[in-house]
Design a protein around this motif. Structure first.
Motif, PDB file in Angstrom:
ATOM      1  N   TRP A 134      17.310   5.925   2.524  1.00 45.02           N
ATOM      2  CA  TRP A 134      15.992   6.513   2.238  1.00 45.02           C
ATOM      3  C   TRP A 134      15.136   6.447   3.495  1.00 45.02           C
ATOM      4  N   LYS A 135      13.901   6.898   3.381  1.00 43.59           N
ATOM      5  CA  LYS A 135      12.975   6.885   4.507  1.00 43.59           C
ATOM      6  C   LYS A 135      12.897   5.483   5.108  1.00 43.59           C
ATOM      7  N   ASN A 136      12.696   5.433   6.413  1.00 45.58           N
ATOM      8  CA  ASN A 136      12.615   4.148   7.090  1.00 45.58           C
ATOM      9  C   ASN A 136      11.242   3.501   6.859  1.00 45.58           C
ATOM     10  N   PRO A 137      11.215   2.204   6.581  1.00 44.20           N
ATOM     11  CA  PRO A 137       9.929   1.533   6.364  1.00 44.20           C
ATOM     12  C   PRO A 137       8.955   1.650   7.535  1.00 44.20           C
ATOM     13  N   SER A 138       9.448   1.981   8.722  1.00 42.74           N
ATOM     14  CA  SER A 138       8.573   2.113   9.889  1.00 42.74           C
ATOM     15  C   SER A 138       7.832   3.450   9.910  1.00 42.74           C
ATOM     16  N   TRP A 139       8.239   4.408   9.058  1.00 40.42           N
ATOM     17  CA  TRP A 139       7.597   5.720   9.056  1.00 40.42           C
ATOM     18  C   TRP A 139       6.171   5.612   8.522  1.00 40.42           C
ATOM     19  N   ASP A 140       5.261   6.363   9.104  1.00 39.29           N
ATOM     20  CA  ASP A 140       3.860   6.331   8.679  1.00 39.29           C
ATOM     21  C   ASP A 140       3.695   6.762   7.225  1.00 39.29           C
ATOM     22  N   SER A 141       4.572   7.651   6.764  1.00 37.04           N
ATOM     23  CA  SER A 141       4.448   8.190   5.408  1.00 37.04           C
ATOM     24  C   SER A 141       5.047   7.273   4.341  1.00 37.04           C
TER      25      SER A 141
ATOM     26  N   ASP B 150      14.592   0.000  -1.647  1.00 39.56           N
ATOM     27  CA  ASP B 150      15.189  -1.245  -2.127  1.00 39.56           C
ATOM     28  C   ASP B 150      16.391  -0.972  -3.026  1.00 39.56           C
ATOM     29  N   ARG B 151      16.301   0.073  -3.818  1.00 41.60           N
ATOM     30  CA  ARG B 151      17.430   0.445  -4.686  1.00 41.60           C
ATOM     31  C   ARG B 151      18.634   0.878  -3.858  1.00 41.60           C
ATOM     32  N   GLU B 152      18.373   1.596  -2.772  1.00 44.53           N
ATOM     33  CA  GLU B 152      19.469   2.034  -1.905  1.00 44.53           C
ATOM     34  C   GLU B 152      20.107   0.854  -1.168  1.00 44.53           C
ATOM     35  N   VAL B 153      19.324  -0.153  -0.837  1.00 45.48           N
ATOM     36  CA  VAL B 153      19.883  -1.363  -0.229  1.00 45.48           C
ATOM     37  C   VAL B 153      20.850  -2.036  -1.201  1.00 45.48           C
ATOM     38  N   ILE B 154      20.469  -2.091  -2.471  1.00 48.12           N
ATOM     39  CA  ILE B 154      21.351  -2.669  -3.496  1.00 48.12           C
ATOM     40  C   ILE B 154      22.639  -1.869  -3.597  1.00 48.12           C
ATOM     41  N   ARG B 155      22.524  -0.552  -3.547  1.00 47.59           N
ATOM     42  CA  ARG B 155      23.714   0.303  -3.642  1.00 47.59           C
ATOM     43  C   ARG B 155      24.637   0.104  -2.449  1.00 47.59           C
ATOM     44  N   LEU B 156      24.059  -0.056  -1.262  1.00 46.14           N
ATOM     45  CA  LEU B 156      24.897  -0.305  -0.097  1.00 46.14           C
ATOM     46  C   LEU B 156      25.613  -1.644  -0.229  1.00 46.14           C
ATOM     47  N   GLU B 157      24.925  -2.649  -0.743  1.00 49.23           N
ATOM     48  CA  GLU B 157      25.574  -3.955  -0.892  1.00 49.23           C
ATOM     49  C   GLU B 157      26.708  -3.895  -1.904  1.00 49.23           C
ATOM     50  N   LEU B 158      26.545  -3.117  -2.972  1.00 53.55           N
ATOM     51  CA  LEU B 158      27.634  -2.938  -3.933  1.00 53.55           C
ATOM     52  C   LEU B 158      28.862  -2.357  -3.236  1.00 53.55           C
ATOM     53  N   SER B 159      28.612  -1.402  -2.347  1.00 52.12           N
ATOM     54  CA  SER B 159      29.698  -0.788  -1.583  1.00 52.12           C
ATOM     55  C   SER B 159      30.341  -1.793  -0.633  1.00 52.12           C
ATOM     56  N   LEU B 160      29.510  -2.562   0.056  1.00 52.51           N
ATOM     57  CA  LEU B 160      30.017  -3.522   1.033  1.00 52.51           C
ATOM     58  C   LEU B 160      30.805  -4.659   0.375  1.00 52.51           C
ATOM     59  N   LYS B 161      30.426  -5.029  -0.824  1.00 52.78           N
ATOM     60  CA  LYS B 161      31.145  -6.099  -1.520  1.00 52.78           C
ATOM     61  C   LYS B 161      32.593  -5.714  -1.801  1.00 52.78           C
TER      62      LYS B 161
ATOM     63  N   ARG C  82      19.835  -5.473   8.498  1.00 55.02           N
ATOM     64  CA  ARG C  82      20.180  -6.887   8.312  1.00 55.02           C
ATOM     65  C   ARG C  82      21.397  -7.035   7.401  1.00 55.02           C
ATOM     66  N   LEU C  83      21.458  -6.222   6.371  1.00 61.10           N
ATOM     67  CA  LEU C  83      22.595  -6.266   5.453  1.00 61.10           C
ATOM     68  C   LEU C  83      23.884  -5.896   6.180  1.00 61.10           C
ATOM     69  N   MET C  84      23.828  -4.858   7.017  1.00 57.76           N
ATOM     70  CA  MET C  84      25.025  -4.443   7.745  1.00 57.76           C
ATOM     71  C   MET C  84      25.462  -5.510   8.748  1.00 57.76           C
ATOM     72  N   GLU C  85      24.503  -6.175   9.362  1.00 61.60           N
ATOM     73  CA  GLU C  85      24.844  -7.255  10.295  1.00 61.60           C
ATOM     74  C   GLU C  85      25.491  -8.428   9.571  1.00 61.60           C
ATOM     75  N   ALA C  86      25.069  -8.683   8.342  1.00 62.95           N
ATOM     76  CA  ALA C  86      25.541  -9.850   7.597  1.00 62.95           C
ATOM     77  C   ALA C  86      26.994  -9.718   7.166  1.00 62.95           C
ATOM     78  N   TYR C  87      27.490  -8.510   6.973  1.00 66.58           N
ATOM     79  CA  TYR C  87      28.816  -8.388   6.339  1.00 66.58           C
ATOM     80  C   TYR C  87      30.042  -8.646   7.238  1.00 66.58           C
ATOM     81  N   PRO C  88      30.248  -8.350   8.431  1.00 68.57           N
ATOM     82  CA  PRO C  88      29.430  -7.504   9.311  1.00 68.57           C
ATOM     83  C   PRO C  88      30.061  -6.113   9.438  1.00 68.57           C
ATOM     84  N   VAL C  89      29.207  -5.125   9.560  1.00 64.79           N
ATOM     85  CA  VAL C  89      29.633  -3.740   9.780  1.00 64.79           C
ATOM     86  C   VAL C  89      29.851  -3.528  11.278  1.00 64.79           C
ATOM     87  N   THR C  90      30.855  -2.739  11.656  1.00 65.21           N
ATOM     88  CA  THR C  90      31.111  -2.469  13.072  1.00 65.21           C
ATOM     89  C   THR C  90      30.578  -1.108  13.535  1.00 65.21           C
TER      90      THR C  90
END
Length: 233
Positions: free
Chosen positions: A126-133, A143-154, A182-190
């Motif tokens: 989704w949109k990056n938290p750093s975006w003004d909008s 946050d929901r998309e972060v959960i979905r990525l973690e389901l995939s990474l597991k 941070r999630l990608m670094e934790a697993y770790p993704v290459t």
């Protein structure tokens, strides 16, 4: 078997919404894509498409776009993008490709697939938290998309490497970290491949290694409609 990726095809075959209205870079892009694809990709190769595959609003409206994709070489794995309004439930998508004989097309959604000893994971993002909008509603979706990525990474447990495919850019141009990185670094993704950025927005792309992860923009217009080879035979 080689592994390729390319995002944001924005196929207009069912919707009649050609992208050349967005500039010369998109002129005759469907034929250019076909020529490059067939020249490089063999029937046994695998191609991951991280979102914005078709301009169609409904699945039935995307039939010609799927027919075009199915006619191209290789096995294709599709992820959802922000313009993939035709995307529906996994069961309906699987039934659609089966009923139409599109045997080389699959869908990745909250899951993981394998390419040898490499795990292929991903979600829309989704949109990056750093975006003004970025607002409160965006935070809920993000946050929901972060959960979905973690389901995939597991599901990637035991893989020698993990590659992530996401439609939205996961990292801000400044390199500022967020829950995705941070999630990608934790697993770790290459390696992480993403799309969404077009035209002048290409300047915001992060290409290169950051905190041990290789990031690559693979939007179709950025690649000049030539699929990006991740690994060779």
């Amino acid at each position: 078997m080689a592994l390729y990726t390319i995002a944001d095809l924005h196929l207009p075959l069912g919707k009649n919404k050609p992208m050349d209205i967005f500039g010369a870079a998109w002129e005759n892009y469907v034929e250019r894509l076909r020529e490059n694809w067939q020249r490089r990709i063999k029937p046994e190769d695998l191609v991951v498409l991280p979102g914005d595959f078709s301009w169609a609003t409904y699945l039935e409206e995307a039939l010609e776009d799927f027919r075009f994709l199915n006619s191209l070489n290789g096995r294709k794995i599709l992820l959802k993008g922000n313009h993939d309004y035709w995307w529906t439930t996994k069961n309906k998508l699987n039934s659609f490709v089966k009923e139409n004989g599109f045997c080389d097309i699959e869908f990745m959604h909250n899951g993981c697939m394998r390419y040898g000893d490499i795990a292929l994971c991903g979600t829309r993002g989704w949109k990056n938290p750093s975006w003004d909008s970025f607002n409160e509603q965006d935070r809920k979706i993000f946050d929901r998309e972060v959960i979905r990525l973690e389901l995939s990474l597991k599901e990637a447990a035991g893989a020698e490497e993990i590659y992530v495919f996401v439609h939205y850019p996961p990292m801000a141009p400044s390199g500022e970290k967020n829950e995705f990185t941070r999630l990608m670094e934790a697993y770790p993704v290459t390696k992480c491949f993403y799309g969404h950025l077009h035209g002048a927005s290409h300047r915001f792309a992060v290409n290169g290694i950051a905190d041990g992860i290789e990031y690559r923009l693979v939007s179709a217009d950025y690649l000049k409609f030539d699929p990006y080879e991740i690994t060779g035979d």
